[in-house]
Write a protein that holds these residues in place. Structure first.
Motif, mmCIF file in Angstrom:
data_model
loop_
_atom_site.group_PDB
_atom_site.id
_atom_site.type_symbol
_atom_site.label_atom_id
_atom_site.label_comp_id
_atom_site.label_asym_id
_atom_site.label_seq_id
_atom_site.Cartn_x
_atom_site.Cartn_y
_atom_site.Cartn_z
ATOM 1 N N LEU A 217 7.272 -3.702 1.025
ATOM 2 C CA LEU A 217 7.664 -4.528 -0.116
ATOM 3 C C LEU A 217 8.780 -3.768 -0.831
ATOM 4 O O LEU A 217 8.538 -2.717 -1.440
ATOM 5 C CB LEU A 217 6.463 -4.786 -1.028
ATOM 6 C CG LEU A 217 6.516 -6.029 -1.914
ATOM 7 C CD1 LEU A 217 5.147 -6.298 -2.535
ATOM 8 C CD2 LEU A 217 7.571 -5.953 -2.988
ATOM 9 N N LYS A 239 7.032 -7.121 8.616
ATOM 10 C CA LYS A 239 8.361 -7.459 8.096
ATOM 11 C C LYS A 239 8.577 -6.811 6.739
ATOM 12 O O LYS A 239 7.622 -6.346 6.091
ATOM 13 C CB LYS A 239 8.511 -8.965 7.975
ATOM 14 C CG LYS A 239 7.512 -9.615 7.032
ATOM 15 C CD LYS A 239 7.778 -11.102 6.836
ATOM 16 C CE LYS A 239 7.591 -11.895 8.084
ATOM 17 N NZ LYS A 239 7.731 -13.364 7.841
ATOM 18 N N ILE A 241 9.488 -7.488 2.897
ATOM 19 C CA ILE A 241 9.452 -8.606 1.957
ATOM 20 C C ILE A 241 9.915 -8.121 0.595
ATOM 21 O O ILE A 241 10.003 -6.910 0.339
ATOM 22 C CB ILE A 241 8.041 -9.225 1.857
ATOM 23 C CG1 ILE A 241 7.030 -8.177 1.356
ATOM 24 C CG2 ILE A 241 7.600 -9.799 3.195
ATOM 25 C CD1 ILE A 241 5.631 -8.734 1.117
ATOM 26 N N THR A 242 10.186 -9.080 -0.294
ATOM 27 C CA THR A 242 10.663 -8.716 -1.624
ATOM 28 C C THR A 242 9.812 -9.293 -2.748
ATOM 29 O O THR A 242 10.095 -9.048 -3.925
ATOM 30 C CB THR A 242 12.117 -9.198 -1.809
ATOM 31 O OG1 THR A 242 12.169 -10.612 -1.603
ATOM 32 C CG2 THR A 242 13.050 -8.488 -0.835
ATOM 33 N N ASP A 243 8.758 -10.062 -2.378
ATOM 34 C CA ASP A 243 7.888 -10.642 -3.411
ATOM 35 C C ASP A 243 6.488 -10.827 -2.829
ATOM 36 O O ASP A 243 6.271 -10.780 -1.612
ATOM 37 C CB ASP A 243 8.443 -11.974 -3.918
ATOM 38 C CG ASP A 243 8.719 -12.958 -2.804
ATOM 39 O OD1 ASP A 243 7.773 -13.285 -2.058
ATOM 40 O OD2 ASP A 243 9.884 -13.387 -2.653
ATOM 41 N N THR A 244 5.527 -11.051 -3.754
ATOM 42 C CA THR A 244 4.130 -11.152 -3.316
ATOM 43 C C THR A 244 3.803 -12.515 -2.717
ATOM 44 O O THR A 244 2.782 -12.654 -2.041
ATOM 45 C CB THR A 244 3.180 -10.855 -4.493
ATOM 46 O OG1 THR A 244 3.526 -11.690 -5.602
ATOM 47 C CG2 THR A 244 3.270 -9.405 -4.898
ATOM 48 N N LYS A 245 4.630 -13.525 -2.933
ATOM 49 C CA LYS A 245 4.412 -14.811 -2.262
ATOM 50 C C LYS A 245 4.580 -14.623 -0.757
ATOM 51 O O LYS A 245 3.829 -15.201 0.054
ATOM 52 C CB LYS A 245 5.392 -15.860 -2.776
ATOM 53 C CG LYS A 245 5.178 -17.231 -2.143
ATOM 54 C CD LYS A 245 6.149 -18.267 -2.701
ATOM 55 C CE LYS A 245 5.924 -19.620 -2.041
ATOM 56 N NZ LYS A 245 6.861 -20.655 -2.539
ATOM 57 N N SER A 246 5.550 -13.823 -0.387
ATOM 58 C CA SER A 246 5.743 -13.519 1.036
ATOM 59 C C SER A 246 4.547 -12.743 1.592
ATOM 60 O O SER A 246 4.195 -12.884 2.766
ATOM 61 C CB SER A 246 7.031 -12.706 1.230
ATOM 62 O OG SER A 246 8.160 -13.428 0.783
ATOM 63 N N SER A 248 1.431 -13.228 0.629
ATOM 64 C CA SER A 248 0.404 -14.250 0.871
ATOM 65 C C SER A 248 0.683 -14.995 2.167
ATOM 66 O O SER A 248 -0.233 -15.279 2.955
ATOM 67 C CB SER A 248 0.349 -15.240 -0.295
ATOM 68 O OG SER A 248 -0.034 -14.595 -1.482
ATOM 69 N N ASN A 249 1.936 -15.319 2.401
ATOM 70 C CA ASN A 249 2.298 -16.016 3.637
ATOM 71 C C ASN A 249 2.031 -15.144 4.865
ATOM 72 O O ASN A 249 1.597 -15.642 5.912
ATOM 73 C CB ASN A 249 3.773 -16.421 3.603
ATOM 74 C CG ASN A 249 4.054 -17.482 2.552
ATOM 75 O OD1 ASN A 249 3.157 -18.227 2.150
ATOM 76 N ND2 ASN A 249 5.307 -17.555 2.096
ATOM 77 N N PHE A 250 2.269 -13.861 4.723
ATOM 78 C CA PHE A 250 2.027 -12.952 5.840
ATOM 79 C C PHE A 250 0.526 -12.898 6.165
ATOM 80 O O PHE A 250 0.124 -12.917 7.339
ATOM 81 C CB PHE A 250 2.557 -11.549 5.505
ATOM 82 C CG PHE A 250 2.454 -10.587 6.659
ATOM 83 C CD1 PHE A 250 3.435 -10.548 7.640
ATOM 84 C CD2 PHE A 250 1.372 -9.721 6.748
ATOM 85 C CE1 PHE A 250 3.329 -9.658 8.696
ATOM 86 C CE2 PHE A 250 1.262 -8.828 7.796
ATOM 87 C CZ PHE A 250 2.244 -8.793 8.778
#
Length: 587
Positions: A217, A239, A241-246, A248-250
């Protein structure tokens, strides 16, 4: 003896078709349930292909089983996994302290409760959180806020050592390391000298060996090292990521939806025999049946292969079985077209538990066999009368306990000879029956068939006659109104075999043979003791023997319960046949 079925476990109780009277095999003829002591009684017979009965099955080859429908508790959650959060607290991210802590706490909030978590921070070295600072989110946030973000950054060394945290605690298949950092590895801010001893390759190799994905992150904008952040992540199939929504998707892609079925063992009084647990899951008309076996004595568990629906659209994988008496806990994952899908609804799940029953009691017996002995007492029988009475004496000695004798004589009329049903007394016959008069053979036989037809149990007719139907000492014309064909059809329709015996050389052998053969019996000319033995041997082949089995429900019935009882017949430990009954039991 703990027998196991060799065939696939039956589909859930609700779709069972109960065993009924049939031509062959094991059949329940009579059954009852005693509510006061939870006891079942069943009377069975085994019908063979040749029409006879199998009356010699050993007691220990008839084994009762009970299947009970249970109401499951369903828990839906995500697949458990191990999570380690590694937070960069070096001087290079000091200006993003508030955002760093916010991201850290958001990750905690979005992580499923059933995951196993560990936390660590790093600058020049890694520091693992200890209790109480890691006990509750409030403690964690308070602890992070007290940390002074300063010092060099050992990015790779910290990742390398953080991977060792996955070796602690219970093993789980899915493992995720989340690194919140700018990816910079340096001795001082702005320095080109690396702080770490270990390299990116060392970290990637170690992570892949342990099966850990490293999600990075990214902090910072201008100075962050996307090369280091992406390198570690992509090298471990994750991967940057730059935010916590990503985040959750992960997790959505990485973790499977899991469903756990918790049920009460309905057979608590038995802790020896195997439980066969069948879970029937319905997905939009597609039914999947998952059968597992639990050895209660040795605590062994047998997992089935993955179960597919008819058209391969849905698949369910049973992951774990936990025995925590009185609870049985089963965990499974569901897929649709190979991808994770939602757990089934509780109303679409049916669960049954099957168990062998012990102890049980087997008693055996034979049904009454009604033998109508018809003695022709017309005038044509007088010359050989003594021979027929001697034959009856031999017959009397060979009668068994389950055989009921209906003794008749006939001339122009059919008459019952009084006496004991279990004994034929030739002396009483000699005293009370005198051969004379005409012979209404067909009328007498037709009448006797009608009388026997209403008698319960199996029936046979033994006819002692010369087979001649006539007016004696008159015009010798037929005495009966009925014809031979009428009697033959009556015998065939009633399924009563007739056995005919005569000593008369001048007898109507054609009539006697027709009556015997057409009805499934046999004709004996000039009978002897051997003929009587053959007669009894023939009728006893079809005598219905029975097995009375008594057994109790090996558990406690607290609510209305649907149960199915089965009696299995084993030979050489292989199931030969079975029969079943369905009951609804109320406490």
């Amino acid at each position: 003896m703990n027998f196991k079925k060799t065939t696939v476990f039956f589909i859930v109780i609700f779709v069972l078709v109960l065993h009924s009277w049939c031509e062959t095999g094991l059949v329940i003829r009579k059954d009852s349930y005693n509510k006061s002591n939870n006891e079942f009684f069943q009377r069975l017979s085994y019908f063979q292909d040749n029409g006879g009965m199998k009356n010699d099955i050993p007691d220990n080859r008839l084994v009762p089983f009970i299947t009970a429908v249970v109401e499951p508790q369903l828990i839906e959650d995500r697949e458990p996994f191990k999570l380690v959060i590694l937070l960069d607290t070096s001087a290079s991210v000091k200006t993003e302290k508030e955002r760093s802590i916010g991201l850290f706490m958001d990750i905690l909030d979005k992580t499923p409760d059933n995951s196993v978590k560990a936390y660590a921070t790093f600058s020049n070295r890694m520091r693992v959180f200890k209790r109480p600072e890691s006990a509750e989110p409030e403690n964690i946030k308070e602890h992070l806020e007290k940390i002074d973000f300063k010092g060099p950054t050992a990015y790779f060394d910290s990742i390398y050592y953080a991977l060792d945290l996955f070796d602690e605690g219970a093993p789980l298949e899915k493992k995720l390391l989340v690194v919140v950092s700018d990816g910079i590895d340096e001795v001082n801010v702005g320095s080109a000298q690396l702080m770490s001893v270990y390299s990116m390759k060392d970290c990637i190799d170690k992570a892949n060996k342990k099966g850990v994905k490293c999600l990075t992150l990214a902090l910072g904008t201008e100075r962050r090292s996307e090369y280091n952040l992406k390198g570690i992540a992509e090298g471990t199939e994750a991967k940057m990521i730059t935010d916590t929504k990503s985040f959750s998707n992960f997790l959505e892609d990485m973790l499977r939806d899991r469903f756990t079925i918790i049920l009460d063992d309905p057979f608590l009084k038995d802790q020896l025999y195997t439980r066969e647990v069948n879970i029937s899951v319905n997905y939009k008309g597609d039914t999947l049946n998952i059968l597992s076996e639990i050895d209660m004595k040795n605590k062994d568990r047998k997992f089935p292969d993955d179960v597919f629906s008819v058209y391969k659209e849905y698949r369910i994988s049973l992951e774990d079985i936990i025995i925590d008496s009185p609870k049985i806990i089963l965990t499974a994952y569901a897929y649709r077209y190979g991808k994770n899908t939602n757990a089934p609804k509780v109303e679409d799940i049916k669960v049954s538990v099957r168990c062998q029953v012990s102890p049980y009691k087997v008693d055996r017996g034979k049904d009454p066999h009604n033998i109508a002995l018809l003695l022709d007492k017309s005038g044509s029988m007088e010359r050989l009368w003594d021979k027929y009475l001697e034959l009856i004496s031999v017959f009397n000695l060979k009668v068994q306990d389950n055989e009921r004798i209906h003794l008749y004589s006939f001339d122009s009329n059919l008459k019952r000879i009084p006496g004991n049903k279990f004994d034929v007394n030739p002396f009483l016959i000699r005293k009370n029956v005198i051969p004379k008069g005409s012979t209404a053979l067909f009328d007498s036989l037709f009448k006797e068939v009608l009388e026997l037809y209403s008698v319960k149990g199996q029936k046979s007719i033994l006819l002692l006659s010369d087979g001649i139907d006539q007016r004696y000492e008159m015009d010798k014309a037929p005495m009966s109104k009925k014809k031979l064909k009428d009697v033959k059809w009556a015998l065939k329709d009633s399924k009563i075999p007739l056995y005919a015996m005569t000593f008369h050389k001048e007898a109507n052998h054609f009539v006697l043979k027709q009556l015997s053969i057409y009805s499934g019996g046999k004709y004996f000319y000039s009978p002897t003791e051997k003929s009587i033995d053959e007669f009894f041997s023939s009728i006893r082949k079809s005598v219905s023997g029975y097995y009375d089995i008594t057994f109790s429900f090996p558990g406690f019935i607290l609510d209305e319960t649907k149960v199915m009882t089965e009696i299995l017949y084993f030979k050489d430990k292989e199931e030969q046949d079975s029969c079943s009954r369905l009951y609804t039991i109320n406490p």
